[in-house]
Write a protein that holds these residues in place. Structure first.
Motif, short mmCIF file in Angstrom:
data_model
loop_
_atom_site.label_atom_id
_atom_site.label_comp_id
_atom_site.label_asym_id
_atom_site.label_seq_id
_atom_site.Cartn_x
_atom_site.Cartn_y
_atom_site.Cartn_z
N GLU A 52 0.83 -1.21 0.00
CA GLU A 52 0.00 0.00 0.00
C GLU A 52 0.87 1.26 0.00
O GLU A 52 0.56 2.25 -0.67
N LEU A 53 1.97 1.24 0.77
CA LEU A 53 2.88 2.39 0.79
C LEU A 53 3.46 2.63 -0.60
O LEU A 53 3.51 3.78 -1.07
N THR A 56 2.23 1.81 -3.48
CA THR A 56 1.18 2.32 -4.36
C THR A 56 0.90 3.79 -4.07
O THR A 56 0.71 4.59 -5.00
N ASP A 57 0.89 4.16 -2.80
CA ASP A 57 0.69 5.57 -2.42
C ASP A 57 1.80 6.44 -3.00
O ASP A 57 1.55 7.55 -3.48
N ILE A 58 3.05 5.95 -2.94
CA ILE A 58 4.17 6.71 -3.48
C ILE A 58 3.98 6.94 -4.98
O ILE A 58 4.15 8.06 -5.48
N ALA A 111 1.24 6.96 -6.66
CA ALA A 111 0.10 7.86 -6.90
C ALA A 111 0.49 9.32 -6.68
O ALA A 111 0.00 10.21 -7.39
N VAL A 112 1.36 9.57 -5.71
CA VAL A 112 1.80 10.95 -5.44
C VAL A 112 2.73 11.46 -6.54
O VAL A 112 2.61 12.59 -7.01
N SER A 156 -2.66 -4.43 -4.88
CA SER A 156 -2.74 -3.07 -4.33
C SER A 156 -2.99 -2.06 -5.44
O SER A 156 -3.79 -1.13 -5.29
N ARG A 205 -6.24 0.49 -6.11
CA ARG A 205 -6.06 1.94 -6.23
C ARG A 205 -6.65 2.48 -7.53
O ARG A 205 -7.34 3.50 -7.55
N THR A 227 3.82 6.45 6.16
CA THR A 227 3.17 6.96 4.96
C THR A 227 3.04 8.47 5.00
O THR A 227 3.31 9.16 4.00
N GLU A 228 2.66 8.99 6.15
CA GLU A 228 2.54 10.45 6.29
C GLU A 228 3.87 11.14 6.07
O GLU A 228 3.96 12.15 5.36
N VAL A 276 4.92 10.81 2.21
CA VAL A 276 4.11 11.65 1.33
C VAL A 276 4.49 13.12 1.47
O VAL A 276 4.63 13.85 0.48
#
Length: 682
Positions: A166-167, A169-171, A173-174, A196, A200, A406-407, A410
């Motif tokens: 998930e981390l 994927t978040d990276i 996406a950003v 994941s 997303r 994650t915070e 990001v």
């Protein structure tokens, strides 16, 4: 009652018998001794016998020993294990997932099961599983089988943890600033990263969502399981993505060579030597230099960079040594000069296998579109999240605080400053080392040093105070001539008298043992002496409850005396942090407090001379026979007096060790501050 003829060759160990009967393993051992009709083993060894599942179930029903209803999926799993090797089991599990979703198995490299060709036994098992899934549901049925398969082969397969996926994927996406149409994982394993990505981007409504999910793995079993996972997941968008997962060696025979992906997510194999160094010497992918034979990871980095579409983003997991090894410095320098490598993120130990290493996440960006959020191509962002453990949002492997990580990541990617990250000009890194390890470039904060130093001195003073108190009591004690020596009694005699119960430690479920800071609802795992500062082992509450119920785990209670039985690591202590789960080299002595004082017992058993007398002395792996250890025969009142003295001794020992550890920390911290010129002149 099941028909014995259905699976006459299926064999199960004692632990499985206990699970079927809903009792502890000790109860099954007692049945074997007391009942002449108990089925004889059909295989295994004397220490680990295997029994016919059909015979066991028939005997349990006949004797009325089954206490709870056996879950149908639990009943089927031994038949999967009876198929034999890892591949046969894995391919059949994949077939279950694909058939449940109406997708027949497509031909692939591997055994006939990979192409949907099953023998009579496998076909029967598949049919019964599909029938069962009609009541259980496709996701639950396939998920159960996959989890059991992974647990059975945990030492052979490294799975990317869900929170890390998930981390990543978040990276992506950003960093990616456009529509994500194609996602690729060239070393997909069991498909965690693609799952994941599907969650997303795969459920977008309309025509701008994910169009393709592509995966590849050189292991046909894992490729088949990834296909099945993605098929079972399903997507709710108006135009669900096309799924293509193939089995082939990515570096030697890239099955997606014509694909340029918007996002590449990858957790590639590490520390490989036979990856194709010689045969791929002139490969067009090595735009930044041919990777040395010892640097297979940099071959994967360049493969991913070559697979990116203009403006595409690659996020990959790498060992920390890749950021600093001299053999790879020329390639690292090339990636920096080209602006391809944009971010290096250091994760805390425990985030992913191998758990004892703090892995790195590299973020790559292909040129061609837009501006990089947070850093220009002339700069690289370095993030160190190593301190993010055991926080209030901690979840998953190793007690890692994924919410805080994650915070922090990001914010760093978006250009927000803060502790633990820094943006460094590329020119500053292009020296002889080209060392990209974040911790070596993130400046120390003076305020943080001041707080840390004062906390260390506070801990030093606390240890010193406790040590003085314990030493004051112990130094006043003087040896006395006791006259007649007190009569001794062995632990075996105490067990026969009912004064204590011996509970041996058992093999641990390695797939579920976590490393790192232990959450409030976790039970610590003891495997012997734990070195100070080493990673703590623990099990989630669910696993402990289930293991104690089935008798598969030995769990201590308050005031149990724990004995480490290996002669070289012999130790005894009262478990004041119960519940603890004991490994196979340990045992617990549960005393009757109306007869024995646990502290007195632990103090007497721990005596070095006592251990020498009870040791086997057979080899370097000699064990201490706990039943041969001896204690004096004292009244309960006298035991408690001696027990209180032993409490003081353990306090003295603990505080002495704590004082030494904190003292070493202070010496290191003061030396670090001195070398940076951050201490005032005398």
């Amino acid at each position: 009652m099941p028909e014995p003829a259905e699976s006459p060759t299926v064999s199960v160990p004692l632990a499985e018998v206990a699970r079927i009967a809903g009792v502890g393993r000790a109860a099954v051992s007692n049945w074997r001794r007391r009942h002449e009709t108990f089925p004889a083993p059909i295989g295994g060894t004397d220490a680990s016998p295997l029994f016919s599942l059909a015979e066991i179930e028939a005997w349990l029903h006949r004797e009325g020993k089954i206490k709870t209803a056996v879950e149908p999926l639990e009943r089927l799993w031994p038949e999967y294990e009876a198929l034999g090797d890892r591949d046969a089991m894995g391919f059949l599990v994949a077939q279950v997932g694909l058939r449940l979703c109406g997708e027949p198995g497509r031909p692939a490299d591997g055994p006939p099961a990979a192409a949907g060709v099953l023998d009579e036994r496998q076909s029967g098992l598949l049919k019964r599983t599909l029938e069962l899934a009609g009541t259980k549901g496709p996701a639950e049925t396939f998920g159960f089988l996959l989890e059991r398969w992974l647990r059975t082969h945990v030492r052979q397969i490294a799975v990317t943890p869900g929170p890390l996926a998930e981390l990543m994927t978040d990276i992506a996406a950003v960093v990616h600033d456009g529509a994500v149409r194609t996602v690729l994982d060239p070393a997909c394993g069991t498909g965690t990263l693609l799952l994941s990505a599907g969650r997303r981007w795969g459920d977008s409504e309309g025509g701008s969502g994910l169009a393709e999910l592509r995966g590849q793995d050189r292991d046909p079993v894992l490729a088949s399981l990834t296909r099945a996972q993605l098929a079972v997941a399903g997507y709710t968008g108006a135009a669900p993505p096309e799924i293509t997962v193939l089995a082939a060696d990515t570096l030697r025979a890239d099955a997606h060579a014509d694909v340029r992906a918007d996002v590449v997510l990858c957790n590639p194999p590490a520390n490989e030597r036979d990856w194709g160094h010689a045969e791929l010497a002139t490969d067009a992918r090595w735009a930044f230099g041919q990777p040395p034979r010892t640097e297979s990871e940099l071959a994967w980095v360049q493969h991913i960079a070559a697979a990116l579409a203009p403006g595409g983003v690659g996020v990959m997991v790498l060992p920390p040594a890749v950021a600093a090894r001299r053999a790879g410095r020329r390639i690292r320098a090339g990636l920096l000069r080209a602006g391809v490598l944009r971010t290096v993120i250091a994760l805390p130990p425990g985030a992913a296998p191998p758990r004892g290493v703090g892995l790195h996440v590299w973020v790559l960006r292909a040129g061609g579109t837009g501006e990089e959020p947070g850093a220009s191509p002339a700069e690289i962002t370095l993030v160190d999240t190593a301190a993010r453990q055991s926080g209030p949002g901690a979840m998953g492997a190793g007690g890692v605080d994924w919410v805080q990580i994650t915070e922090q990541v990001v914010k760093a990617l978006l250009g927000a400053g803060g502790p633990g990250n820094v943006t460094v000009p590329v020119i500053d890194l292009l020296d002889e080392e080209v060392d990209l390890t974040p911790a070596r470039h993130i400046p120390r904060g003076r305020a943080a040093d001041l707080i840390g130093l004062r906390r260390s001195w506070a801990r030093f003073d606390a240890h010193a105070g406790e040590l003085r108190d314990a030493a004051g009591v112990l130094s006043a004690l003087e040896p006395v001539d006791a006259g007649d020596v007190a009569p001794l009694i062995t632990v075996a005699d105490l067990e026969r008298a009912g004064a204590l119960e011996i509970r041996g430690g058992q093999a641990l479920p390695e797939a579920e043992v976590e490393r790192g800071a232990r959450p409030a609802d976790g039970a610590r795992v003891l495997t012997g002496l734990r070195l100070p500062g080493g990673p703590e082992l623990w099990l989630p509450a669910r696993a402990v409850t289930e293991g104690e119920k089935t008798g598969a785990l030995t769990v201590t209670a308050s005031q149990d005396v724990v004995v480490s039985m290996l002669a070289r690591d012999f130790d005894v202590h009262v478990d004041t942090e119960a519940p603890s789960v004991l490994g196979p080299q340990l045992c617990a002595l549960r005393v009757d407090p109306s007869v024995l004082d646990p502290w007195f017992l632990a103090g007497c058993l721990r005596a070095p001379d006592n251990a020498r007398r009870a040791g086997t002395h057979a080899s370097t792996t000699s064990r201490v026979d706990v039943r041969r250890l001896r204690v004096p025969r004292f009244s309960l009142e006298e035991q408690r007096r001696y027990g209180e003295i032993y409490r003081r001794i353990t306090t003295f020992e603990r505080e002495l060790q704590g004082l030494r550890r904190v003292g070493c920390e202070l010496v290191r911290s003061l030396g670090d501050l001195l070398s940076h010129g951050q201490l005032p002149r005398a």
